[in-house]
Motif scaffolding. Structure first.
Motif, PDB file in Angstrom:
ATOM      1  N   ASN A 192      -4.420   2.582  -9.706  1.00 59.32           N
ATOM      2  CA  ASN A 192      -4.397   3.366  -8.471  1.00 59.32           C
ATOM      3  C   ASN A 192      -3.212   2.874  -7.652  1.00 59.32           C
ATOM      4  O   ASN A 192      -3.229   1.757  -7.146  1.00 59.32           O
ATOM      5  CB  ASN A 192      -5.718   3.152  -7.723  1.00 59.32           C
ATOM      6  CG  ASN A 192      -5.746   3.792  -6.351  1.00 59.32           C
ATOM      7  OD1 ASN A 192      -4.723   4.210  -5.810  1.00 59.32           O
ATOM      8  ND2 ASN A 192      -6.932   3.852  -5.791  1.00 59.32           N
ATOM      9  N   TYR A 250      -2.215   3.777  -4.820  1.00 61.90           N
ATOM     10  CA  TYR A 250      -2.384   3.710  -3.374  1.00 61.90           C
ATOM     11  C   TYR A 250      -2.684   2.274  -2.944  1.00 61.90           C
ATOM     12  O   TYR A 250      -2.056   1.730  -2.061  1.00 61.90           O
ATOM     13  CB  TYR A 250      -3.485   4.654  -2.879  1.00 61.90           C
ATOM     14  CG  TYR A 250      -3.642   4.549  -1.373  1.00 61.90           C
ATOM     15  CD1 TYR A 250      -2.725   5.177  -0.536  1.00 61.90           C
ATOM     16  CD2 TYR A 250      -4.643   3.781  -0.806  1.00 61.90           C
ATOM     17  CE1 TYR A 250      -2.815   5.050   0.844  1.00 61.90           C
ATOM     18  CE2 TYR A 250      -4.738   3.640   0.565  1.00 61.90           C
ATOM     19  CZ  TYR A 250      -3.826   4.279   1.385  1.00 61.90           C
ATOM     20  OH  TYR A 250      -3.913   4.135   2.738  1.00 61.90           O
ATOM     21  N   SER A 310       2.157   8.194  -4.660  1.00 65.26           N
ATOM     22  CA  SER A 310       1.561   6.954  -4.162  1.00 65.26           C
ATOM     23  C   SER A 310       0.049   6.987  -4.102  1.00 65.26           C
ATOM     24  O   SER A 310      -0.590   5.945  -4.040  1.00 65.26           O
ATOM     25  CB  SER A 310       2.143   6.594  -2.807  1.00 65.26           C
ATOM     26  OG  SER A 310       1.932   7.637  -1.895  1.00 65.26           O
ATOM     27  N   SER A 311      -0.558   8.180  -4.122  1.00 64.69           N
ATOM     28  CA  SER A 311      -2.017   8.199  -4.164  1.00 64.69           C
ATOM     29  C   SER A 311      -2.511   8.574  -5.556  1.00 64.69           C
ATOM     30  O   SER A 311      -3.667   8.928  -5.746  1.00 64.69           O
ATOM     31  CB  SER A 311      -2.575   9.154  -3.108  1.00 64.69           C
ATOM     32  OG  SER A 311      -2.068  10.449  -3.303  1.00 64.69           O
ATOM     33  N   ARG A 324       0.840  -1.187   0.000  1.00 70.17           N
ATOM     34  CA  ARG A 324       0.000   0.000   0.000  1.00 70.17           C
ATOM     35  C   ARG A 324       0.881   1.246   0.000  1.00 70.17           C
ATOM     36  O   ARG A 324       1.922   1.262   0.645  1.00 70.17           O
ATOM     37  CB  ARG A 324      -0.870   0.070   1.264  1.00 70.17           C
ATOM     38  CG  ARG A 324      -2.008  -0.923   1.324  1.00 70.17           C
ATOM     39  CD  ARG A 324      -3.168  -0.450   0.462  1.00 70.17           C
ATOM     40  NE  ARG A 324      -4.293  -1.351   0.464  1.00 70.17           N
ATOM     41  CZ  ARG A 324      -4.387  -2.464  -0.252  1.00 70.17           C
ATOM     42  NH1 ARG A 324      -3.389  -2.854  -1.003  1.00 70.17           N
ATOM     43  NH2 ARG A 324      -5.459  -3.207  -0.217  1.00 70.17           N
ATOM     44  N   ASN A 325       0.386   2.268  -0.707  1.00 68.45           N
ATOM     45  CA  ASN A 325       0.930   3.616  -0.578  1.00 68.45           C
ATOM     46  C   ASN A 325       2.440   3.689  -0.761  1.00 68.45           C
ATOM     47  O   ASN A 325       3.104   4.180   0.134  1.00 68.45           O
ATOM     48  CB  ASN A 325       0.489   4.186   0.784  1.00 68.45           C
ATOM     49  CG  ASN A 325       0.637   5.680   0.843  1.00 68.45           C
ATOM     50  OD1 ASN A 325       0.681   6.359  -0.164  1.00 68.45           O
ATOM     51  ND2 ASN A 325       0.735   6.207   2.046  1.00 68.45           N
TER      52      ASN A 325
END
Length: 145
Positions: A120, A122, A99-100, A84-85
């Motif tokens: 995406n 993220y 990252s987003s 994630r992220n």
């Protein structure tokens, strides 16, 4: 004697010329992920196609038309859904990753060609957005040599 453990093949090779090779897919990605910022889909497609040696930190000898936006399937080879992220594999050597951010693919929606798939970064999802209503990031890729 005990068998010698061989090191795992490194996922990415920083080629030292503005490109990074993904050794799993053999795709070559632009190292500077944020060179072009955000754009509508058609401009993103053109920016990727026109990318060449001397732009975005490239000194790889590439010429226009060698680069493109990744397909939906190619995004799925790069994304690490357990991360994630950003949702990228551990140890990635890319710079400028937002990252987003949502990154355009070259793949249009089969049911509605006014939409295209975006990755995406993220959470690793790949989703549809309108080509003319959304500004997505441009991260060019080319086939390995």
């Amino acid at each position: 004697s005990a068998p010698v453990a061989l090191p795992l093949k490194q996922r990415f090779t920083d080629n030292g010329d503005g490109t990074v090779t993904d050794n799993q897919s053999s795709l070559v990605w632009l190292k500077d992920v944020n060179c072009f910022g955000v754009n509508k889909w058609s401009k993103a497609m053109n920016l990727a196609k026109r990318l060449k040696n001397g732009q975005c930190g490239l000194h790889d000898g590439s010429v226009a038309m060698q680069w493109r936006l990744p397909s939906k399937e190619e995004w799925n080879t790069l994304i690490d859904k357990s991360a994630r992220n950003p949702a990228l594999p551990v140890g990635y050597p890319f710079i400028g990753v937002w990252s987003s951010g949502y990154y355009w693919s070259s793949t249009s929606d089969a049911a509605d060609t006014s939409d295209a798939w975006l990755a995406n970064l993220y959470n690793g999802s790949v989703i549809l957005y309108g080509k003319t209503s959304y500004d997505g990031y441009v991260w060019p890729v080319r086939d390995g040599r």
